[in-house]
Design a protein around this motif. Structure first.
Motif, PDB file in Angstrom:
ATOM      1  N   UNK A   1       0.975  -1.144  -0.111  1.00  0.00           N
ATOM      2  CA  UNK A   1      -0.023   0.015  -0.049  1.00  0.00           C
ATOM      3  C   UNK A   1       0.785   1.335  -0.005  1.00  0.00           C
ATOM      4  N   UNK A   2       1.963   1.214   0.644  1.00  0.00           N
ATOM      5  CA  UNK A   2       2.725   2.566   0.858  1.00  0.00           C
ATOM      6  C   UNK A   2       3.584   2.683  -0.665  1.00  0.00           C
ATOM      7  N   UNK A   3       4.130   1.663  -1.271  1.00  0.00           N
ATOM      8  CA  UNK A   3       4.581   1.747  -2.561  1.00  0.00           C
ATOM      9  C   UNK A   3       3.473   1.823  -3.744  1.00  0.00           C
ATOM     10  N   UNK A   4       2.259   1.851  -3.368  1.00  0.00           N
ATOM     11  CA  UNK A   4       1.260   2.019  -4.250  1.00  0.00           C
ATOM     12  C   UNK A   4       1.272   0.714  -5.376  1.00  0.00           C
ATOM     13  N   UNK A   5       1.505  -0.470  -5.058  1.00  0.00           N
ATOM     14  CA  UNK A   5       1.402  -1.685  -5.938  1.00  0.00           C
ATOM     15  C   UNK A   5       0.029  -2.207  -5.747  1.00  0.00           C
ATOM     16  N   UNK A   6      -1.113  -1.784  -6.155  1.00  0.00           N
ATOM     17  CA  UNK A   6      -2.204  -2.267  -5.977  1.00  0.00           C
ATOM     18  C   UNK A   6      -2.511  -3.515  -6.459  1.00  0.00           C
ATOM     19  N   UNK A   7      -2.144  -3.774  -7.654  1.00  0.00           N
ATOM     20  CA  UNK A   7      -2.257  -5.114  -8.168  1.00  0.00           C
ATOM     21  C   UNK A   7      -1.814  -6.220  -7.350  1.00  0.00           C
ATOM     22  N   UNK A   8      -0.572  -6.306  -6.824  1.00  0.00           N
ATOM     23  CA  UNK A   8       0.269  -7.067  -5.992  1.00  0.00           C
ATOM     24  C   UNK A   8      -0.643  -7.198  -4.686  1.00  0.00           C
ATOM     25  N   UNK A   9      -1.119  -5.942  -4.390  1.00  0.00           N
ATOM     26  CA  UNK A   9      -1.853  -5.887  -3.064  1.00  0.00           C
ATOM     27  C   UNK A   9      -3.130  -6.665  -3.168  1.00  0.00           C
ATOM     28  N   UNK A  10      -3.911  -6.471  -4.136  1.00  0.00           N
ATOM     29  CA  UNK A  10      -5.071  -7.177  -4.400  1.00  0.00           C
ATOM     30  C   UNK A  10      -4.959  -8.772  -4.597  1.00  0.00           C
ATOM     31  N   UNK A  11      -4.031  -9.110  -5.209  1.00  0.00           N
ATOM     32  CA  UNK A  11      -3.702 -10.575  -5.237  1.00  0.00           C
ATOM     33  C   UNK A  11      -3.322 -11.440  -3.757  1.00  0.00           C
ATOM     34  N   UNK A  12      -2.695 -10.590  -3.268  1.00  0.00           N
ATOM     35  CA  UNK A  12      -1.987 -10.944  -1.934  1.00  0.00           C
ATOM     36  C   UNK A  12      -3.264 -10.981  -0.879  1.00  0.00           C
ATOM     37  N   UNK A  13      -4.108  -9.958  -0.803  1.00  0.00           N
ATOM     38  CA  UNK A  13      -5.313 -10.136  -0.037  1.00  0.00           C
ATOM     39  C   UNK A  13      -6.289 -11.105  -0.542  1.00  0.00           C
ATOM     40  N   UNK A  14      -6.434 -11.315  -1.784  1.00  0.00           N
ATOM     41  CA  UNK A  14      -7.220 -12.469  -2.208  1.00  0.00           C
ATOM     42  C   UNK A  14      -6.791 -13.836  -1.861  1.00  0.00           C
ATOM     43  N   UNK A  15      -5.459 -13.814  -1.827  1.00  0.00           N
ATOM     44  CA  UNK A  15      -4.915 -15.494  -1.514  1.00  0.00           C
ATOM     45  C   UNK A  15      -4.867 -15.542   0.036  1.00  0.00           C
ATOM     46  N   UNK A  16      -5.308 -14.650   0.657  1.00  0.00           N
ATOM     47  CA  UNK A  16      -5.594 -14.457   2.120  1.00  0.00           C
ATOM     48  C   UNK A  16      -6.895 -14.804   2.450  1.00  0.00           C
ATOM     49  N   UNK A  17      -7.963 -14.156   2.016  1.00  0.00           N
ATOM     50  CA  UNK A  17      -9.397 -14.055   2.409  1.00  0.00           C
ATOM     51  C   UNK A  17      -9.920 -15.386   1.705  1.00  0.00           C
ATOM     52  N   UNK A  18      -9.674 -15.756   0.326  1.00  0.00           N
ATOM     53  CA  UNK A  18     -10.342 -16.744   0.030  1.00  0.00           C
ATOM     54  C   UNK A  18     -10.260 -18.273   0.611  1.00  0.00           C
ATOM     55  N   UNK A  19      -8.813 -18.673   0.854  1.00  0.00           N
ATOM     56  CA  UNK A  19      -9.050 -19.746   1.726  1.00  0.00           C
ATOM     57  C   UNK A  19      -9.067 -19.813   3.348  1.00  0.00           C
ATOM     58  N   UNK A  20      -9.330 -18.522   3.630  1.00  0.00           N
ATOM     59  CA  UNK A  20      -9.584 -18.252   4.990  1.00  0.00           C
ATOM     60  C   UNK A  20     -11.204 -18.614   5.065  1.00  0.00           C
TER      61      UNK A  20
END
Length: 432
Positions: free
Chosen positions: A45-64
């Motif tokens: 978020x601080x480096x404004x990498x929104x695409x990598x941020x979205x994928x990282x969150x997805x691979x945390x929330x979906x299996x959770x």
């Protein structure tokens, strides 16, 4: 082979509750991976990498979310009045409250005498003989067994639907950026431990289902051998896919989908060809549609496992346990030969079409290391089945017999070799 003393089995002894270390470890991995991903998302978020941020969150929330549903399904909490537990699941903290429950049950077990619920009869292999054991299972031990079964399934889901794609993503980002920050390194390390543990649980579940009448316990050498086998197999597979995807960005998607869909539809094709009916023991309150949805989710997990490593079981949707208990050595050989050929082809294509990103890396040595690492994983797998499998005394044929038949061709072609599981009734383990 029966025990030499013969006679009736000893009187049933009350079972003692064991410390639920597997539950604590699974919860620690779940919380650690979530915390490490949260820290890494802050840096994205601080480096404004929104695409990598979205994928990282997805691979945390979906299996959770899938983990929460699995725990609720196993414990059947929807039909019980437990608002606090359901609230914790909505907050994605279900494993934490379940772990606390299991520890409370363990601490209170044995403090007061309780009537046993049932008597289990198991066999134990010891020095070439079978010893029949009987144990009284009380309420506390039965509740702990339910928790352990739920967390084993949670570990597999978390490993192959969450940790594996997360590890692949973060390794891909690290290769592109030529830099590995501390937060990403910690997350990748936790994901690798989670995947290895999930594969270890797959092996244990497969042994328990196939040899249901036997009390199975892995010795430390067998445990270490499985860890080395699975860690080498999965890490080299992920590394090959990541390297190939950095050069052939558009080709990796159809390759991954082909791997996933072939294994997904294969059990369903076998089921339709057999003409059998859907199993009716998944959940008595499920409609036919609900049963199909659960079986599709289970098949998706099965195909996800096989895309990165051997699942240790073969699905048989017509069976009440959903597992083909007679494992064929030929299937195991075909899987590893095909996977080794695929890894070799992908890494050689990467070697010839690599870009300047790898100018500071000895690529020929890297290719050799990856292929040798996968072959070393196969070696540890063969070592486990030949010498360290807890039920190897029940094998009609072992690894040496199969390799001897293949190499010397002393067996007629087309004759399968099976590892037969015992057929006597006992306490059943279900893979679902």
């Amino acid at each position: 082979m029966d025990a030499p003393s013969g006679g009736c089995p000893p009187a049933a002894a009350p079972s003692r509750a064991k410390l639920p270390l597997g539950i604590v470890f699974s919860t620690a991995l779940f919380c650690g991976e979530g915390a490490a991903a949260a820290v890494l998302c802050l840096s994205y978020g601080h480096s404004d990498d929104r695409f990598w941020l979205a994928l990282t969150v997805f691979f945390v929330l979906c299996p959770s979310v899938l983990v929460q549903l699995t725990l609720i399904f196993v414990h059947r909490d929807l039909s019980r009045d437990r608002p606090l537990v359901l609230l914790m699941h909505l907050l994605q903290l279900g494993p934490v409250i379940r772990c606390v429950e299991a520890l409370v049950v363990y601490c209170w077990s044995g403090r007061e005498e309780e009537p046993y619920v049932t008597i289990t009869r198991k066999r134990r292999l010891r020095q070439g003989y079978e010893l029949e054991l009987e144990q009284e299972v009380g309420h506390s031990e039965r509740r702990l067994a339910t928790h352990r079964n739920a967390f084993k399934r949670m570990a597999v889901i978390q490993a192959f639907l969450g940790s594996t794609p997360q590890l692949t993503l973060q390794l891909y980002i690290s290769v592109l950026e030529k830099y590995v920050p501390a937060a990403r390194a910690v997350l990748m390390a936790i994901c690798l431990v989670s995947v290895t543990y999930g594969a270890l649980v797959c092996n244990i579940l497969a042994i328990q289902v196939k040899y249901d009448d036997y009390k199975v316990q892995l010795r430390p050498p067998a445990f270490l051998c499985i860890v080395l086998w699975r860690s080498l197999e999965i890490s080299t597979r992920i590394a090959v896919l990541v390297l190939f995807s950095t050069v052939f960005k558009h080709w990796i998607i159809p390759i991954a989908l082909a791997n996933l869909l072939v294994v997904f539809f294969l059990p369903w094709v076998q089921f339709w060809r057999s003409g059998s009916r859907l199993p009716d023991n998944i959940e008595k309150n499920f409609s036919r549609l609900g049963t199909v949805v659960v079986l599709c989710a289970f098949t998706l997990l099965y195909s996800s496992i096989n895309m990165f490593c051997w699942s240790a079981v073969q699905l048989k949707l017509a069976d009440r346990d959903l597992i083909d208990k007679s494992q064929n050595w030929g299937r195991l050989a075909v899987y590893y030969v095909a996977r080794l050929a695929e890894n070799t082809a992908l890494v050689i294509l990467w070697y010839f079409f690599k870009t300047d990103v790898y100018e500071n890396v000895c690529t020929a040595l890297l290719v050799l290391q990856l292929l040798l690492g996968y072959c070393l994983g196969i070696y540890f797998m063969l070592l486990f089945f030949q010498y360290l499998h807890p039920c190897r005394q029940l094998f009609r044929h072992n690894v040496a017999d199969f390799l001897h038949c293949v190499c010397c061709r002393r067996r007629p072609a087309g004759t399968p070799l099976f590892l037969e599981a015992p057929s006597e009734p006992g306490v059943r383990h279900s893979i679902v």
